[in-house]
Design a protein around this motif. Structure first.
Motif, PDB file in Angstrom:
ATOM      1  N   GLN A 393       0.842  -1.199   0.000  1.00  0.00           N
ATOM      2  CA  GLN A 393       0.000   0.000   0.000  1.00  0.00           C
ATOM      3  C   GLN A 393       0.878   1.249   0.000  1.00  0.00           C
ATOM      4  OE1 GLN A 393      -3.740  -0.179   1.215  1.00  0.00           O
ATOM      5  NE2 GLN A 393      -3.496  -2.163   0.261  1.00  0.00           N
ATOM      6  N   ILE A 394       0.441   2.257  -0.762  1.00  0.00           N
ATOM      7  CA  ILE A 394       1.137   3.538  -0.722  1.00  0.00           C
ATOM      8  C   ILE A 394       0.284   4.467   0.145  1.00  0.00           C
ATOM      9  CG2 ILE A 394       2.029   5.450  -2.116  1.00  0.00           C
ATOM     10  CD1 ILE A 394       1.986   3.566  -4.496  1.00  0.00           C
ATOM     11  N   PHE A 395       0.897   5.222   1.014  1.00  0.00           N
ATOM     12  CA  PHE A 395       0.213   6.111   1.978  1.00  0.00           C
ATOM     13  C   PHE A 395      -0.793   5.330   2.832  1.00  0.00           C
ATOM     14  CE2 PHE A 395       0.785   8.894  -1.903  1.00  0.00           C
ATOM     15  CZ  PHE A 395       1.970   9.465  -1.458  1.00  0.00           C
TER      16      PHE A 395
END
Lengths: 662, 47
Positions: A393-395
């Motif tokens: 996951q990004i952020f």
């Protein structure tokens, strides 16, 4: 012979919905103008003894045809449309929520001198806008029978059939509208004013308007969804949600299908003795076709979202938003509809360019539409992303796999922009045409239409898997299996005899397995496919591909999904016995170059995806471009520029990515 | 070459013929399937 009735009306007034309701057919419908671009016939039972042939026609605002789809309407009513029967009556459909503009077309239809019945559709939307129409008065004013209907909920259809039966039996020609126009003046500005004057006179005592403009739900929503900043931002968010859902929702279903295919493979494998027939079924058909079938859940989810976006009216807003961008490259928002349609399949996308009036804009839209990622590319993207892009996951909330899939879908539209600009600059010069588009009211999608589209696309995908992909898989299997190189087999048989003479127990089993694996790999390399692949491998080495990926890509020209089936077959035939029960994704991860380096990594996966995103690997699309442009020149041009672009882009992406990753 | 090998080769030959036919189909002048696999309905024959 049954009487022929032409179904005529403005765009997006529910013609095809009414056509489907009257004939029981399943013509494609959507809440935006330009879904129907050609005629189609269906049987309509008017009463017990009278059947009619109903012709569904594209929408048009007037009989002065400007685009190819509008010309179909005019030619059909005049009996000059190629292949279409000459109608003896007209069923004119009028949008009750916008009667004045709809009556403009009706004034021209009535001048054709054919018995006519008017179906007044969308009464519910008219009421929401505060409009009330006195049906009897309108009917008396027009001199034709007016029947209120709600095509989507199938209301008023029996009354409509009765009215049409009476109209045909009587054969009464309606009075020509009194617009005081002579033949010379029928198409100029004066004529437009005269026709609108007639429409207003027809409605003066039949239409009751609200005292003030009603601020509808659609109006309020449009202030946000067509906003320069918020609208664009929401568009990106909607797309991101769609592509993330394709991964997260389809995963469990795909695992289920995968384990089912694995079980079938084991069952057939245990049932048959060793030999070419077993290999054909297990390594060819099940491994190849099974690798493709697994993607049905993702195809279903993709089309579920497309159908909802089309049905609720969001498509027209997206086209409106895109107009700002497209006008900078010599196109207009009108070109967005063919491009968006091409996300499902480029063929209806190319055909949808018929709604574009400007020939140059139409040609450019036709040439760039195949760059959009059609559903056949989805399996290629998801197998590569699933295997080589980490599921992180990004952020904390944006999935990297879903984001990569979104980026892959954006590649087509991003590349289409400079290509269209260059085409406008060099090949098809001309002015940027003005863009007018009607924004339809928002409404709940018709769920039966949504599920029908999802079902038809899944069915088409499975039919392709069971026909073309199945056949290509058999061919690929044979090319990768034959000829059984006698020298290789003799050498390994010698090694087996030697092992049996010197070993026993588990050690012998292990050694025999090892010899079998080496033999399988060597036989694939000396097969017809292996030799051909090796011969062309140098051309694709700069893209990071070995001969197996190369032949997979070359075999995919009949159908893009074939790459997945081909890789499934090749990697099953040449794979370790232990690996044959693994999914294709696992087998790709463990595949190596002869020196032991992993064959695939993120750079190779990106290179393969970019190539498939841009390459013209669809003969049917090229055939439609030839048909629509009227020249082989443009079909050939599309093939050359897309394939060249795919190679160059794939090369640049691989060479850049490999340097960044290592 | 065994009988089984010959049988599978014949099957592959038939499959190849089918693929070539399918690939060339959209380019034939009299093809009425228009978008074929992509879901366009065929028009009725009005002859």
């Amino acid at each position: 012979m049954n009487p022929v009735i032409a179904l005529v009306g403005n765009p997006n007034v529910g013609k095809s919905t009414l056509f489907n309701a009257l004939t029981g057919l399943n013509r494609r419908t959507g809440n935006f103008a330009g879904v129907t671009v050609d005629w189609e016939a269906g049987q309509w039972q008017l009463d017990k003894d009278l059947n009619a042939e109903l012709l569904d026609l594209p929408g048009t605002y007037s009989m002065a045809a400007k685009s190819p789809d509008e010309a179909v309407v005019v030619n059909t009513l005049r009996g000059t449309q190629e292949g279409a029967p000459h109608p003896v009556a007209v069923l004119a459909i009028v949008d009750a929520s916008n009667p004045e503009r709809n009556l403009y077309l009706l004034s021209q239809v009535l001048e054709q001198g054919l018995p006519t019945v008017v179906a007044l559709n969308m009464i519910d939307i008219a009421e929401e806008r505060g409009l009330k129409i006195d049906i009897k008065t309108l009917s008396d004013n027009l001199g034709v029978t007016v029947v209120p209907v709600q095509a989507n909920s199938r209301k008023g259809l029996q009354e409509l059939a009765r009215a049409m039966a009476t109209c045909i039996t009587d054969g009464k020609v309606p009075p020509s509208p009194d617009t005081s126009l002579d033949d010379e003046n029928k198409q100029n500005t004066k004529a437009i004013q005269a026709r609108y004057g007639w429409a207003r006179r027809m409605l003066v005592d039949a239409l009751q308007r609200p005292d003030s403009q009603v601020d509808t739900f659609s109006d309020r929503l449009d202030r946000v969804l067509t906003h320069k900043v918020w609208g664009t931002l929401l568009f990106v968010v909607v797309m991101a949600v769609v592509f993330q859902s394709i991964y997260s929702w389809a995963g469990p279903l795909m695992d289920l299908v995968d384990s089912g295919i694995g079980a079938v493979s084991d069952f057939v494998g245990n049932l048959l003795p060793e030999g070419s027939l077993k290999s054909l079924l297990v390594d060819g058909v099940i491994a190849g076709v099974g690798s493709v079938v697994i993607f049905v859940p993702q195809i279903a989810i993709l089309f579920l979202f497309i159908a909802i976006m089309e049905g609720c009216g969001y498509m027209a807003r997206a086209a409106f938003l895109m107009d700002r961008l497209f006008s900078k490259i010599g196109l207009s928002g009108r070109s967005f509809i063919p491009m968006f349609t091409s996300f499902a399949c480029a063929i209806p996308g190319v055909m949808a360019t018929r709604t574009i009036e400007d020939n140059k804009e139409r040609l450019i839209s036709m040439l760039v539409a195949p760059l959009m990622s059609c559903s056949a590319r989805l399996p290629v993207y998801t197998i590569m992303i699933g295997a080589f892009i980490p599921n992180t996951q990004i952020f904390g909330f944006i999935g990297l796999q879903g984001l990569t899939l979104l980026v892959m879908y954006m590649v087509g539209i991003t590349v289409a922009i400079p290509v269209a600009w260059l085409l406008r600059k060099w090949l098809v010069q001309g002015n940027i045409p003005a863009f007018f588009m009607e924004l339809p009211g928002y409404k709940m999608p018709e769920w039966h239409t949504v599920f029908r589209l999802v079902w038809s696309k899944c069915k088409a995908f499975l039919v392709r898997a069971g026909t073309v992909i199945f056949a290509v898989t058999v061919v690929i299997w044979a090319a990768a299996y034959f000829p059984r190189d006698a020298a290789v087999m003799e050498k390994h048989e010698g090694l087996r005899v030697q092992a049996r003479a010197t070993m026993n127990g588990e050690a012998l089993e292990e050694k025999l397995g090892e010899i079998n694996n080496i033999e399988a790999g060597a036989l694939v390399q000396t097969s017809w496919l292996g030799k051909t692949g090796k011969a062309v491998e140098p051309i694709f080495i700069p893209l990071g591909w070995d001969w197996r990926i190369t032949v997979g890509a070359l075999a995919s020209f009949p159908a893009r999904e074939v790459i997945v089936a081909t890789l499934g077959t090749i990697f099953n035939l040449g794979a370790d016995e232990d690996a044959q029960s693994q999914s294709l994704s696992e087998r790709l991860k463990s595949a190596t170059w002869p020196d032991g380096r992993p064959l695939f990594n993120a750079a190779v996966a990106l290179s393969v995806m970019i190539f498939f995103a841009l390459c013209a690997q669809c003969g049917a699309t090229l055939a439609v471009i030839k048909k629509e442009s009227g020249s082989w020149k443009w079909a050939g041009f599309t093939f050359v520029y897309m394939t060249g672009l795919a190679y160059i882009a794939s090369f640049v992406v691989y060479q850049t990515a490999i340097r960044v990753i290592t | 070459m065994s009988g089984q090998d010959l049988f599978t080769l014949v099957l592959a030959g038939l499959a190849l013929f089918f693929v070539i036919k399918k690939v060339l189909q959209p380019f034939r002048k009299k093809d009425k399937s228009c978008e074929g696999d992509c879901g366009c309905a065929k028009k009725p024959d009005h002859d």
